[in-house]
Motif scaffolding. Structure first.
Motif, short mmCIF file in Angstrom:
data_model
loop_
_atom_site.label_atom_id
_atom_site.label_comp_id
_atom_site.label_asym_id
_atom_site.label_seq_id
_atom_site.Cartn_x
_atom_site.Cartn_y
_atom_site.Cartn_z
N LEU A 1 0.86 -1.19 0.00
CA LEU A 1 0.00 0.00 0.00
C LEU A 1 0.88 1.23 0.00
N ASP A 2 0.64 2.15 -0.91
CA ASP A 2 1.41 3.39 -0.97
C ASP A 2 0.50 4.51 -1.43
N CYS A 3 0.68 5.68 -0.86
CA CYS A 3 -0.18 6.83 -1.15
C CYS A 3 0.63 7.91 -1.84
N PHE A 4 0.12 8.44 -2.96
CA PHE A 4 0.82 9.44 -3.75
C PHE A 4 0.01 10.72 -3.87
N GLY A 5 -0.84 11.02 -2.92
CA GLY A 5 -1.65 12.22 -2.99
C GLY A 5 -2.89 12.00 -3.82
N ASP A 276 3.30 14.72 0.68
CA ASP A 276 3.15 16.03 1.31
C ASP A 276 2.53 15.95 2.70
N GLY A 277 2.19 14.74 3.14
CA GLY A 277 1.63 14.56 4.47
C GLY A 277 0.20 14.98 4.63
N SER A 278 -0.49 15.28 3.53
CA SER A 278 -1.88 15.75 3.64
C SER A 278 -2.88 14.62 3.76
N LEU A 279 -2.51 13.41 3.34
CA LEU A 279 -3.41 12.27 3.38
C LEU A 279 -2.73 11.09 4.07
N PHE A 280 -3.52 10.38 4.87
CA PHE A 280 -3.11 9.11 5.45
C PHE A 280 -3.97 8.01 4.83
N CYS A 281 -3.44 6.81 4.78
CA CYS A 281 -4.19 5.65 4.31
C CYS A 281 -3.99 4.51 5.27
N THR A 282 -5.06 3.82 5.59
CA THR A 282 -4.97 2.63 6.44
C THR A 282 -5.62 1.46 5.71
N SER A 283 -4.94 0.34 5.71
CA SER A 283 -5.55 -0.88 5.19
C SER A 283 -5.97 -1.73 6.37
N HIS A 284 -7.03 -2.51 6.17
CA HIS A 284 -7.65 -3.23 7.28
C HIS A 284 -7.79 -4.71 6.96
N SER A 285 -7.93 -5.48 8.00
CA SER A 285 -8.02 -6.93 7.86
C SER A 285 -9.30 -7.37 7.16
#
Length: 783
Positions: A1-5, A276-285
């Protein structure tokens, strides 16, 4: 999982899916790996590219904005994690087995030097060992400016400095297994390492470049193991998550201050932060991704098929929405669109808050069934508490047109004295009736009048019923009482009992349409039996271990999943024919316990003979590993391919919007003027032209580099016949290749260049200079 804005990338089986973080839609599906994708990292030298690794032994470089595979690096070992640092150019760090075997239990972190090559597939065999005996599940992190890398496994934390080529910290905590390391994250600006532990504590390690003078401070909020840690890009905050489904944001300079985002669903397994630190992402079970704004507010949810500990209900199809319905979140039913591959909504059945605590007994949804028209939904929930009796609730839900959902209508507490093993609605349009059977030795018929009430209670010689089934018209009800099959009329008269080889009845299923006179059943003694209801005798039987029997509601076909040698086989047959229509050996590992036929919106036509059983319905089934699988036909694949490429033509053609418009007009004109004209096969297009047209502009070389190559591709070889130049028309025409069924098109070269890219303006100018500098040559008629 990776977030690019703007984009979110996640590993999904053997592919990498690219989602829009604003619209939640999947914009690209990066396919190329042949085994499970195990990691994704961004390319630090190009923010439009990512590396992915897989157990197939390759690292692939993608342009994720255009969905293009740029390069494949063949490592030759199964890869389980990947890391990268901008301070180590041309190198990726991967976790591979210490022995070249997927069954190996020892893993090492190695540096892979990526060779510079113009080929699309390159072998990368130059490996350098960095750390031995590491965790395969991503428990490593690069430190400040890539000077060191930290890895955790068990009770061991190791820090390796690249310049000094040695370890400065090998910390093992011997106090107990609850202190074992679970995850690690390094501060991006300072020399600080955060580690998560099984006891729910977070430790911040400092001064670790001295062997025996390191220090650490402790943060504690999680009551379970810390599954993941991630610093924000500037290092001002530390994010943590675990089984509590709560995202915790720790303030780095003020460790006692923290923010919470609770009730996110399943346990948090991974956290990613945008550059840029504006978004977080969490993956769940539970197979969900939550996109969160930096102010700790949920902005989007990407939910796949909800996965839990198991599927207690059967797979059923909602007659209204055609959605697949099964267990979802704890205490819920999920309605999942098979056509859109998207969760529609969750229906709260238990209507009680779920508490994440081990050993706590809570209500579970174990049965669900729809009536034929989709007006009613019946559910069964149960709970077993230590030292107390089984609690059972039967709930009946009515569909509400205004809310477009099901509303609770009736709750029956303790409908049976023991566990309910099966239930089904009568398909008869005259009445709305539900039948439930239980281990208490009875089956009950619930009838809808002014309200729901119990209409009949039946049994057979105090035997325990195990399965039941209505005929297609609702005129017969078959109930299996251990080794006896009983057949009942709508007036609850016992019509007959059917004998069969020894063994308790496991499953019953009536034939459909022209095979409605047959009743099929499976037994625990590995027998598949077929009875003729007109003669009340056994028509045929065969020795086979059928774990699941499923009938297609729109045809005479039946699917039988058989277990053999640890695998499941599939047989599709008609009860009245001796030969199966389709068979597939070793379909998947383990037993198939849940399956369903989903009706199609449109009937397939021109399907191959061996796949005609899929014309009306599509078969879905759950594997032992909770993977939902289905069958597709060549007709479907061709149709999907055609729909995705409906604006594309043959690969040999240079496609432009002007070409599409002009080509359609010319095709219509030729059909009117000369419909019987012979189509001429034109030569194949230039490779150089295809490279220019189909490669994204931002990865192309400079125009000066491409000019000579492009001009040479347009020049005609001296051995080829050259047409005479017309001095009255100095600007010649460029002939484009088209498929043989569309004829040829001539487009002026200036218009052709203008329609493509500003790059061609430079190429045109260079071409003009090159032509002017050429000596004039006169051609004889025979040249």
């Amino acid at each position: 999982l990776d977030c690019f804005g703007s984009f979110l990338l996640c590993a999904s089986g053997e592919s990498v899916k690219v989602y829009s973080s604003s619209s939640e839609e999947c914009v690209h599906d990066l396919q190329g790996h042949t085994d499970l994708v195990s990691g994704i990292v961004r390319n630090p030298s190009n923010h439009l590219q990512v590396y992915s690794c897989s157990a197939d032994g390759t690292v692939r470089l993608w342009d994720f904005t255009d969905g293009i595979l740029i390069k494949t690096f063949i490592i030759g070992y199964p890869i389980y994690s990947i890391y990268i640092s901008e301070n180590h150019g041309g190198v990726v760090f991967v976790v591979v087995p210490m022995a070249n075997d997927k069954s190996s239990e020892l893993f090492q972190l190695v540096a892979v030097h990526l060779p510079l090559s113009g080929d699309q597939e390159v072998e990368a065999r130059e490996l350098s060992a960095v750390l031995c005996d590491v965790s395969p599940s991503g428990a490593a992190s690069f430190g400040r400016k890539g000077e060191y890398i930290a890895a955790v496994k068990g009770l061991q934390l190791e820090v390796f400095f690249f310049k000094k080529q040695k370890f400065f910290l090998k910390s093992g905590n011997k106090k107990g297994a609850k202190n074992a390391f679970t995850c690690v994250s390094c501060h991006p600006k300072e020399d600080c390492i955060a580690t998560g532990h099984e006891d729910g504590k977070i430790r911040l390690w400092r001064n670790f470049n001295q062997k025996k003078e390191y220090t650490y401070s402790t943060l504690h909020w999680h009551h379970g193991a810390v599954n993941t840690l991630q610093f924000t890009p500037e290092g001002t905050n530390l994010l943590s998550g675990g089984i509590e489904s709560v995202l915790v944001q720790w303030h780095y300079t003020q460790e006692n201050q923290k923010d919470f985002l609770p009730r996110l669903g399943g346990a948090i397994t991974h956290i990613a932060v945008s550059p840029d630190g504006s978004l977080f992402c969490t993956s769940h079970s539970d197979n969900k991704i939550t996109i969160i704004q930096s102010c700790v507010k949920v902005s989007a949810i990407i939910q796949g098929l909800v996965k839990g500990e198991g599927v207690r209900t059967d797979l059923t199809i909602d007659p209204r929405s055609k959605a697949l319905v099964l267990n979802g979140k704890p205490g819920h039913l999920q309605f999942y669109s098979l056509h859109r591959d998207k969760l529609l909504y969750n229906l709260d059945i238990v209507q009680q808050e779920y508490i994440h605590e081990e050993g706590l007994d809570q209500f579970e949804v174990v049965k669900a069934a729809f009536d034929t028209r989709g007006n009613w939904l019946a559910t069964v929930e149960e709970r077993t508490q230590k030292g107390s009796e089984l609690e059972i609730n039967l709930k009946l839900w009515a569909y509400d047109e205004q809310t477009q959902s099901f509303m609770l209508n009736t709750t029956v507490t303790a409908p049976h004295e023991d566990q309910i093993t099966a239930m089904c609605f009568s398909p008869s349009p005259e009445t709305t009736m539900l039948v439930t059977i239980s281990f208490d030795g009875h089956f009950k018929a619930w009838l809808l009048g002014a309200c729901w009430s119990c209409d009949f209670v039946g049994g057979y010689h105090h035997l325990k019923p195990g399965c039941c089934c209505f005929s297609a018209d609702g005129s017969l009800l078959a109930v299996g009482f251990q080794e006896v099959v009983t057949v009942w009329s709508p007036s609850w008269e016992l019509l007959t009992t059917l004998s069969q080889p020894p063994g308790a009845i496991r499953d019953l299923c009536f034939g459909r349409l022209s095979c409605s006179k047959y009743l099929l059943g499976t037994s625990t003694k590995n027998q598949l039996c077929c009875w003729n209801l007109l003669t009340c005798s056994l028509e045929w039987s065969t020795p086979v271990d059928v774990s699941l029997l499923q009938a297609d509601p729109l045809s005479e076909n039946m699917a039988a999943f058989c277990s053999q040698s640890g695998c499941s086989d599939l047989f599709v047959f008609k009860p009245g024919e001796p030969r199966p229509l389709y068979s597939q050996k070793a379909l998947c590992t383990g037993k198939v316990q849940r399956a369903v036929f989903a009706p199609r919106d449109q009937m397939l036509e021109s399907c191959e003979e061996h796949a005609q059983w899929l014309n009306r319905s599509q078969l879905y089934f759950f594997t032992q590993h909770m993977d939902l699988m289905t069958f597709s036909t060549k007709t479907e694949e061709d149709r999907l391919l055609a729909s995705s490429k409906r604006l594309m033509v043959d690969d040999s053609v240079a496609v432009t919007p002007f070409y599409l418009l002009l080509g359609k007009h010319r095709q219509q004109q030729e059909a009117l003027t000369n419909p019987m004209a012979e189509r001429i096969q034109l030569p194949q297009g230039s490779i150089a032209i295809k490279e220019l047209l189909y490669t994204p502009a931002h990865v192309l070389p400079s125009a000066s580099f491409l000019c000579s190559m492009f001009v040479r591709s347009l020049l005609i070889s001296s051995s080829s016949a050259r047409p005479e130049l017309n001095p009255a028309h100095p600007v010649q025409e460029l002939e484009l290749c088209r498929p043989p069924h569309t004829g040829r098109v001539r487009i002026p070269i200036l218009v052709y260049y203008r329609l493509h890219h500003l790059l061609f303006a430079n190429i045109l100018f260079s071409t003009y200079r090159l032509v002017k500098s050429m000596p004039r040559v006169q051609h004889s008629s025979g040249s």
